[in-house]
Design a protein around this motif. Sequence first.
Motif, PDB file in Angstrom:
ATOM      1  N   TRP A 141      53.696 -66.293 -56.322  1.00 52.10           N
ATOM      2  CA  TRP A 141      53.242 -64.903 -56.350  1.00 52.10           C
ATOM      3  C   TRP A 141      52.098 -64.603 -55.390  1.00 52.10           C
ATOM      4  N   ARG A 142      51.479 -65.621 -54.843  1.00 57.25           N
ATOM      5  CA  ARG A 142      50.311 -65.412 -53.986  1.00 57.25           C
ATOM      6  C   ARG A 142      50.729 -64.874 -52.617  1.00 57.25           C
ATOM      7  N   ASN A 143      50.076 -63.802 -52.174  1.00 56.74           N
ATOM      8  CA  ASN A 143      50.318 -63.248 -50.843  1.00 56.74           C
ATOM      9  C   ASN A 143      49.040 -62.552 -50.374  1.00 56.74           C
ATOM     10  N   ALA A 144      49.146 -61.782 -49.304  1.00 53.42           N
ATOM     11  CA  ALA A 144      47.952 -61.135 -48.749  1.00 53.42           C
ATOM     12  C   ALA A 144      47.311 -60.171 -49.730  1.00 53.42           C
ATOM     13  N   ASP A 145      48.120 -59.587 -50.636  1.00 53.26           N
ATOM     14  CA  ASP A 145      47.601 -58.608 -51.585  1.00 53.26           C
ATOM     15  C   ASP A 145      47.217 -59.231 -52.919  1.00 53.26           C
ATOM     16  N   ARG A 146      47.736 -60.428 -53.194  1.00 53.58           N
ATOM     17  CA  ARG A 146      47.459 -61.097 -54.465  1.00 53.58           C
ATOM     18  C   ARG A 146      46.742 -62.400 -54.172  1.00 53.58           C
ATOM     19  N   GLN A 147      45.451 -62.407 -54.415  1.00 56.57           N
ATOM     20  CA  GLN A 147      44.635 -63.562 -54.058  1.00 56.57           C
ATOM     21  C   GLN A 147      44.127 -64.286 -55.292  1.00 56.57           C
ATOM     22  N   ALA A 148      44.242 -65.595 -55.278  1.00 55.52           N
ATOM     23  CA  ALA A 148      43.642 -66.428 -56.315  1.00 55.52           C
ATOM     24  C   ALA A 148      42.226 -66.805 -55.883  1.00 55.52           C
ATOM     25  N   ASN A 163      42.653 -56.114 -55.779  1.00 53.73           N
ATOM     26  CA  ASN A 163      43.245 -57.355 -56.266  1.00 53.73           C
ATOM     27  C   ASN A 163      43.641 -57.219 -57.736  1.00 53.73           C
ATOM     28  N   THR A 164      42.828 -56.502 -58.523  1.00 55.46           N
ATOM     29  CA  THR A 164      43.166 -56.302 -59.926  1.00 55.46           C
ATOM     30  C   THR A 164      44.467 -55.529 -60.070  1.00 55.46           C
ATOM     31  N   ARG A 165      44.611 -54.478 -59.273  1.00 53.21           N
ATOM     32  CA  ARG A 165      45.834 -53.671 -59.357  1.00 53.21           C
ATOM     33  C   ARG A 165      47.045 -54.472 -58.879  1.00 53.21           C
ATOM     34  N   ASN A 166      46.907 -55.204 -57.788  1.00 51.21           N
ATOM     35  CA  ASN A 166      48.034 -55.956 -57.244  1.00 51.21           C
ATOM     36  C   ASN A 166      48.420 -57.139 -58.131  1.00 51.21           C
ATOM     37  N   MET A 167      47.444 -57.658 -58.899  1.00 56.13           N
ATOM     38  CA  MET A 167      47.715 -58.784 -59.778  1.00 56.13           C
ATOM     39  C   MET A 167      48.346 -58.369 -61.102  1.00 56.13           C
ATOM     40  N   LYS A 168      48.400 -57.073 -61.388  1.00 55.73           N
ATOM     41  CA  LYS A 168      48.891 -56.620 -62.685  1.00 55.73           C
ATOM     42  C   LYS A 168      50.291 -57.151 -63.010  1.00 55.73           C
ATOM     43  N   PRO A 169      51.269 -57.109 -62.095  1.00 57.54           N
ATOM     44  CA  PRO A 169      52.595 -57.655 -62.439  1.00 57.54           C
ATOM     45  C   PRO A 169      52.548 -59.145 -62.754  1.00 57.54           C
ATOM     46  N   VAL A 170      51.684 -59.887 -62.070  1.00 58.29           N
ATOM     47  CA  VAL A 170      51.568 -61.320 -62.329  1.00 58.29           C
ATOM     48  C   VAL A 170      50.985 -61.548 -63.721  1.00 58.29           C
ATOM     49  N   ILE A 171      49.903 -60.829 -64.044  1.00 59.72           N
ATOM     50  CA  ILE A 171      49.275 -60.968 -65.351  1.00 59.72           C
ATOM     51  C   ILE A 171      50.256 -60.576 -66.454  1.00 59.72           C
ATOM     52  N   ASP A 172      51.037 -59.518 -66.235  1.00 61.21           N
ATOM     53  CA  ASP A 172      52.021 -59.089 -67.231  1.00 61.21           C
ATOM     54  C   ASP A 172      53.076 -60.170 -67.471  1.00 61.21           C
ATOM     55  N   HIS A 173      53.388 -60.928 -66.419  1.00 60.84           N
ATOM     56  CA  HIS A 173      54.413 -61.973 -66.532  1.00 60.84           C
ATOM     57  C   HIS A 173      53.938 -63.139 -67.396  1.00 60.84           C
ATOM     58  N   TYR A 174      52.665 -63.486 -67.284  1.00 56.54           N
ATOM     59  CA  TYR A 174      52.164 -64.694 -67.960  1.00 56.54           C
ATOM     60  C   TYR A 174      51.488 -64.417 -69.303  1.00 56.54           C
ATOM     61  N   THR A 227      50.477 -61.786 -72.779  1.00 58.04           N
ATOM     62  CA  THR A 227      50.744 -60.640 -73.640  1.00 58.04           C
ATOM     63  C   THR A 227      49.583 -59.647 -73.523  1.00 58.04           C
ATOM     64  N   PRO A 228      49.765 -58.405 -74.005  1.00 57.29           N
ATOM     65  CA  PRO A 228      48.656 -57.437 -73.964  1.00 57.29           C
ATOM     66  C   PRO A 228      47.402 -57.946 -74.684  1.00 57.29           C
ATOM     67  N   ASP A 229      47.575 -58.613 -75.840  1.00 61.82           N
ATOM     68  CA  ASP A 229      46.410 -59.146 -76.559  1.00 61.82           C
ATOM     69  C   ASP A 229      45.708 -60.223 -75.736  1.00 61.82           C
ATOM     70  N   GLU A 230      46.487 -61.060 -75.070  1.00 61.84           N
ATOM     71  CA  GLU A 230      45.897 -62.102 -74.237  1.00 61.84           C
ATOM     72  C   GLU A 230      45.193 -61.506 -73.030  1.00 61.84           C
ATOM     73  N   GLN A 231      45.749 -60.423 -72.497  1.00 62.78           N
ATOM     74  CA  GLN A 231      45.096 -59.754 -71.375  1.00 62.78           C
ATOM     75  C   GLN A 231      43.753 -59.167 -71.795  1.00 62.78           C
ATOM     76  N   GLN A 232      43.658 -58.731 -73.051  1.00 64.18           N
ATOM     77  CA  GLN A 232      42.380 -58.227 -73.549  1.00 64.18           C
ATOM     78  C   GLN A 232      41.351 -59.345 -73.592  1.00 64.18           C
ATOM     79  N   LYS A 233      41.777 -60.546 -73.956  1.00 64.47           N
ATOM     80  CA  LYS A 233      40.876 -61.697 -73.932  1.00 64.47           C
ATOM     81  C   LYS A 233      40.421 -61.993 -72.504  1.00 64.47           C
TER      82      LYS A 233
END
Length: 258
Positions: free
Chosen positions: A230-237, A132-143, A145-151
């Motif tokens: 963005w939610r699908n079988a591979d991207r779960q909330a 799920n972490t790997r599949n969510m990466k494009p979603v996280i990148d969309h919303y 910034t790298p600094d925010e992802q570190q948070k």
Amino acid sequence: MSALLTIGEMATACGVSIRRLRHFEALGLLAPRRGENGRRAYGKDDALAVGRILMLQRAGFRLRQISELMTSPSPDPAGLVDGQILYIEQRVKALALALDQLRAARALLSDGVDLDLPGLCSIIRQGQNVMNTRNMKPVIDHYFTPDEQQKWHEAGRRFFPGEAPTEYEDRWVAVIARIENAIARNESPERPEAQLLLEEWLALLEPLEQVMGTEMLQKTGRMYAEMDQWRNADRQAPFSPEVFAFVQAAARAKHGRS
């Protein structure tokens, strides 16, 4: 952990949503036993079934195909596999991330160690988290910034360490389950029960806000408000769109009265 798990415990242990477990059951992929009180009770066989379903989903099979493989007396696995070869080749790197964990589990079995229910669920949950972490990466990148992802990463390590469900995670599972029950009963967001659920939800957000900040929390809310995109079988909330919509409606009702 007891020999049998409730649906909430099973969802947390395997890293899936309660809604997803119920969906598997509705499709005939799971058949948990029922206690004297009529509530679902999950054992090791159910965990094995969940693990098999999730592994087939990660390999690219759709639930209809999985249902055929698991329930048909004479399935045609060759035809199903042939149709997924290209997809699997494209996912080799992602699947490799879960390979080390499966090899470790296999080594235990080879040594004659019988994985108990908690151990089995831990393997399933960690495999889910990796994918799920790997599949969510494009979603996280969309919303974010790298600094925010570190948070986000820091908040995740603090509140969701992954080794075993924390008390904080258990509280989230419990409030989400109660919201799902309220939705099933067509509870109005304006009613006192819905407002109490909103208060629990907001109380759980407070420590996250302290770590990530108000702006980050608002961005996270927008991501979940748009999960249908963005939610699908591979991207779960961690909860369904219906649960989030219920919370938003309860918040609007609260502000409308204030």
